[in-house]
Scaffold this motif. Structure first.
Motif, mmCIF file in Angstrom:
data_model
loop_
_atom_site.group_PDB
_atom_site.id
_atom_site.type_symbol
_atom_site.label_atom_id
_atom_site.label_comp_id
_atom_site.label_asym_id
_atom_site.label_seq_id
_atom_site.Cartn_x
_atom_site.Cartn_y
_atom_site.Cartn_z
ATOM 1 N N LEU A 15 15.303 1.894 0.860
ATOM 2 C CA LEU A 15 16.177 2.235 1.972
ATOM 3 C C LEU A 15 17.518 1.562 1.732
ATOM 4 C CD1 LEU A 15 16.608 3.551 4.757
ATOM 5 C CD2 LEU A 15 15.787 1.419 5.787
ATOM 6 N N MET A 16 18.459 2.310 1.173
ATOM 7 C CA MET A 16 19.784 1.774 0.851
ATOM 8 C C MET A 16 19.671 0.477 0.047
ATOM 9 S SD MET A 16 21.989 2.637 4.287
ATOM 10 C CE MET A 16 22.243 4.340 4.789
ATOM 11 N N GLY A 17 18.822 0.509 -0.977
ATOM 12 C CA GLY A 17 18.658 -0.632 -1.861
ATOM 13 C C GLY A 17 17.606 -1.628 -1.442
ATOM 14 N N ARG A 18 16.992 -1.434 -0.281
ATOM 15 C CA ARG A 18 16.016 -2.384 0.235
ATOM 16 C C ARG A 18 14.597 -1.952 -0.119
ATOM 17 N NH1 ARG A 18 16.609 -5.440 5.833
ATOM 18 N NH2 ARG A 18 18.754 -5.070 5.172
ATOM 19 N N GLU A 19 13.826 -2.851 -0.752
ATOM 20 C CA GLU A 19 12.439 -2.567 -1.107
ATOM 21 C C GLU A 19 11.577 -2.475 0.143
ATOM 22 O OE1 GLU A 19 11.629 -1.788 -4.007
ATOM 23 O OE2 GLU A 19 12.765 -2.906 -5.509
ATOM 24 N N ARG A 20 10.543 -1.599 0.084
ATOM 25 C CA ARG A 20 9.667 -1.405 1.248
ATOM 26 C C ARG A 20 8.182 -1.414 0.835
ATOM 27 N NH1 ARG A 20 12.002 3.493 4.836
ATOM 28 N NH2 ARG A 20 10.824 2.366 6.452
ATOM 29 N N TYR A 21 7.869 -2.174 -0.219
ATOM 30 C CA TYR A 21 6.513 -2.151 -0.759
ATOM 31 C C TYR A 21 5.453 -2.528 0.285
ATOM 32 C CZ TYR A 21 8.375 -1.695 -5.516
ATOM 33 O OH TYR A 21 8.984 -1.246 -6.656
ATOM 34 N N ASP A 22 5.740 -3.518 1.110
ATOM 35 C CA ASP A 22 4.745 -3.934 2.117
ATOM 36 C C ASP A 22 4.447 -2.809 3.102
ATOM 37 O OD1 ASP A 22 4.504 -6.418 0.986
ATOM 38 O OD2 ASP A 22 5.860 -7.415 2.388
ATOM 39 N N GLU A 23 5.467 -2.028 3.425
ATOM 40 C CA GLU A 23 5.264 -0.910 4.346
ATOM 41 C C GLU A 23 4.397 0.183 3.712
ATOM 42 O OE1 GLU A 23 8.823 0.169 6.977
ATOM 43 O OE2 GLU A 23 9.744 -0.868 5.278
ATOM 44 N N TYR A 24 4.615 0.461 2.424
ATOM 45 C CA TYR A 24 3.767 1.461 1.750
ATOM 46 C C TYR A 24 2.302 1.022 1.770
ATOM 47 C CZ TYR A 24 7.928 3.823 -0.024
ATOM 48 O OH TYR A 24 9.111 4.514 -0.126
ATOM 49 N N ARG A 25 2.071 -0.255 1.481
ATOM 50 C CA ARG A 25 0.689 -0.766 1.516
ATOM 51 C C ARG A 25 0.088 -0.580 2.902
ATOM 52 N NH1 ARG A 25 3.282 -4.995 -1.357
ATOM 53 N NH2 ARG A 25 2.705 -5.027 -3.568
ATOM 54 N N ALA A 26 0.875 -0.910 3.919
ATOM 55 C CA ALA A 26 0.376 -0.841 5.293
ATOM 56 C C ALA A 26 0.074 0.592 5.707
ATOM 57 C CB ALA A 26 1.395 -1.468 6.244
ATOM 58 N N VAL A 27 0.935 1.552 5.329
ATOM 59 C CA VAL A 27 0.729 2.944 5.738
ATOM 60 C C VAL A 27 -0.490 3.536 5.036
ATOM 61 C CG1 VAL A 27 1.699 5.257 5.739
ATOM 62 C CG2 VAL A 27 3.140 3.323 6.333
ATOM 63 N N LEU A 28 -0.671 3.263 3.734
ATOM 64 C CA LEU A 28 -1.839 3.796 3.043
ATOM 65 C C LEU A 28 -3.123 3.177 3.603
ATOM 66 C CD1 LEU A 28 -0.678 4.076 -0.669
ATOM 67 C CD2 LEU A 28 -0.649 5.788 1.131
ATOM 68 N N SER A 29 -3.073 1.914 3.978
ATOM 69 C CA SER A 29 -4.222 1.298 4.637
ATOM 70 C C SER A 29 -4.493 1.949 5.993
ATOM 71 C CB SER A 29 -3.979 -0.202 4.816
ATOM 72 O OG SER A 29 -5.054 -0.827 5.463
ATOM 73 N N GLU A 30 -3.419 2.312 6.702
ATOM 74 C CA GLU A 30 -3.555 2.998 7.985
ATOM 75 C C GLU A 30 -4.202 4.370 7.800
ATOM 76 O OE1 GLU A 30 -0.711 3.943 11.854
ATOM 77 O OE2 GLU A 30 0.196 3.776 9.867
ATOM 78 N N ILE A 31 -3.812 5.105 6.759
ATOM 79 C CA ILE A 31 -4.421 6.404 6.478
ATOM 80 C C ILE A 31 -5.901 6.235 6.166
ATOM 81 C CG2 ILE A 31 -4.468 8.341 4.856
ATOM 82 C CD1 ILE A 31 -1.420 8.091 4.663
ATOM 83 N N SER A 32 -6.248 5.186 5.424
ATOM 84 C CA SER A 32 -7.658 4.901 5.145
ATOM 85 C C SER A 32 -8.434 4.674 6.434
ATOM 86 C CB SER A 32 -7.768 3.675 4.234
ATOM 87 O OG SER A 32 -9.114 3.291 4.058
ATOM 88 N N SER A 33 -7.844 3.925 7.358
ATOM 89 C CA SER A 33 -8.506 3.663 8.646
ATOM 90 C C SER A 33 -8.686 4.945 9.450
ATOM 91 C CB SER A 33 -7.683 2.648 9.456
ATOM 92 O OG SER A 33 -7.617 1.405 8.799
#
Length: 382
Positions: A15-33
């Protein structure tokens, strides 16, 4: 059979140069749930797993960990999108299918069956696959990853894109030898779809838009490519991206599509919100001090802040604003002289507008449609 449709993960997108790796992990975990809670049997991922052809090692690890977590609850069918290097994406296919994860990078690729999933492959050839659950219920999937000649090992020809699309879609339909529920899983731009700022200009000047009339006769079209969730026609769905990737998506909920499918078609359709990533919001203030207050009051969000000012920011004001970690984009509307009003920044123009203006300036004519399409195709798959 109970199915979840998702797409456009874009793992690694900044997002405009900002890493968002923690958010990707959280969303994929949410989809698993969601898969566990909703007792999902098959997940369909309609392309653009990664944001670039060469994802970072961390992005790849997030993908492998996330899909492995989802596959504990159900089978997973993944196709490649235009942002994916389909060879790289499918490199781990032989390991993945042992977990009930099936990855197709081009429609010449046969889906081999795995051994452990409660939903298994009972029939497959290039372009299609039939899944069956432990109750004997089956679903036919016509697979069309992001389509172009290079990916499908085809040479250049005079055949139009529409003719190619008709042929590619028909190729995936040829396995329908009996009447069972069917789904078209693809990564394409269907006419009538709405785009956003986080997508490149994917319509190629109109040359690669797929008419709805060309889509196959099926119970559900599970599409990826467009980041807004939307429905086109009776049964054509874009599930949308899993996170907000640009500020024009501020206030727009992200979700996955969940539904049952049987011999009578689609039932119990619903959209389940994804809440694990940060929201993007747009705020306005009339001075730097008020802007800082707004940023602090919305610390849990990423913010695009517009300041309406009568004078430029001082260094101290600018420093105070940028000390707020959630400030991603700062726009300042400073009162300008009357003769400056109405000027349009190139930043607000699309790639096609910029190219058209450049061409007109140089040649005093609008660019030919095929030249514009070629230019946009080069920007699409960088």
């Amino acid at each position: 059979m109970k199915i979840l449709h998702t797409s456009d993960w874009h793992i690694g997108k900044k997002l405009m140069g900002r890493e968002r790796y923690d958010e990707y992990r959280a969303v994929l975990s949410e989809i698993s749930s969601i898969c566990e809670r909703e007792e999902i049997e098959l997940v369909l991922v309609a392309g653009d797993v990664y944001d670039t052809y060469t994802p970072s090692a961390e992005a790849e690890q997030i993908f492998y960990d996330g899909v492995k977590q989802i596959a504990k609850h159900c089978a997973v069918m993944i196709i490649s999108g235009n942002h994916d290097d389909y060879v790289r994406l499918t490199a781990a296919s032989s390991f993945a299918r042992e977990l009930g994860v099936y990855i197709v990078g081009n429609n010449l690729q046969k889906t081999e069956g795995g051994a452990t999933a409660c939903v298994k492959v009972v029939d497959s050839n290039s372009g299609y696959v039939v899944f069956e659950n432990d109750k004997g219920e089956q679903v036919y999937i016509n697979l069309l990853p992001y389509p172009n000649e290079a990916r499908f090992k085809e040479g250049k020809s005079d055949e139009s894109f529409n003719d190619k699309m008709s042929r590619w879609i028909a190729y995936g339909e040829r396995g329908k030898t009996k009447k069972i529920p069917s789904i078209f899983l693809s990564h394409i731009f269907v006419a009538g779809g709405l785009t956003g700022d986080s997508e490149r200009e994917i319509d190629l000047g109109g040359a690669r838009i797929v008419p709805t009339a060309m889509l196959p006769d099926c119970d559900y079209c599970a599409l990826g490519h467009l980041h807004r969730r939307q429905k086109i026609g009776a049964n054509v769905y874009y599930s949308g991206a899993i996170m907000q990737f640009s500020f024009d998506e501020a206030g727009k909920e992200k979700s996955v599509n969940v539904f049952d499918i049987d011999g009578d078609g689609v039932k119990n359709f619903k959209q389940i919100a994804l809440k694990a990533s940060k929201n993007l919001i747009r705020l306005q203030a009339n001075c730097a001090a008020d802007g800082v207050k707004l940023l602090n009051a919305n610390a849990q969000c990423f913010v695009e802040l517009t300041l309406n000012l009568s004078a430029p920011l001082t260094p101290a004001e600018s420093s105070a604003l940028h000390e707020c970690e959630n400030l991603v984009s700062l726009k300042a509307n400073v009162a300008r002289m009357q003769n400056e009003v109405g000027k349009i920044s190139n930043k607000e123009k699309s790639s096609s507008q910029l190219f058209t203006e450049f061409y007109k300036l140089k040649y005093d004519n609008a660019p030919p449609e095929e030249l514009l399409a070629l230019f946009l195709s080069l920007t699409e798959e960088e």
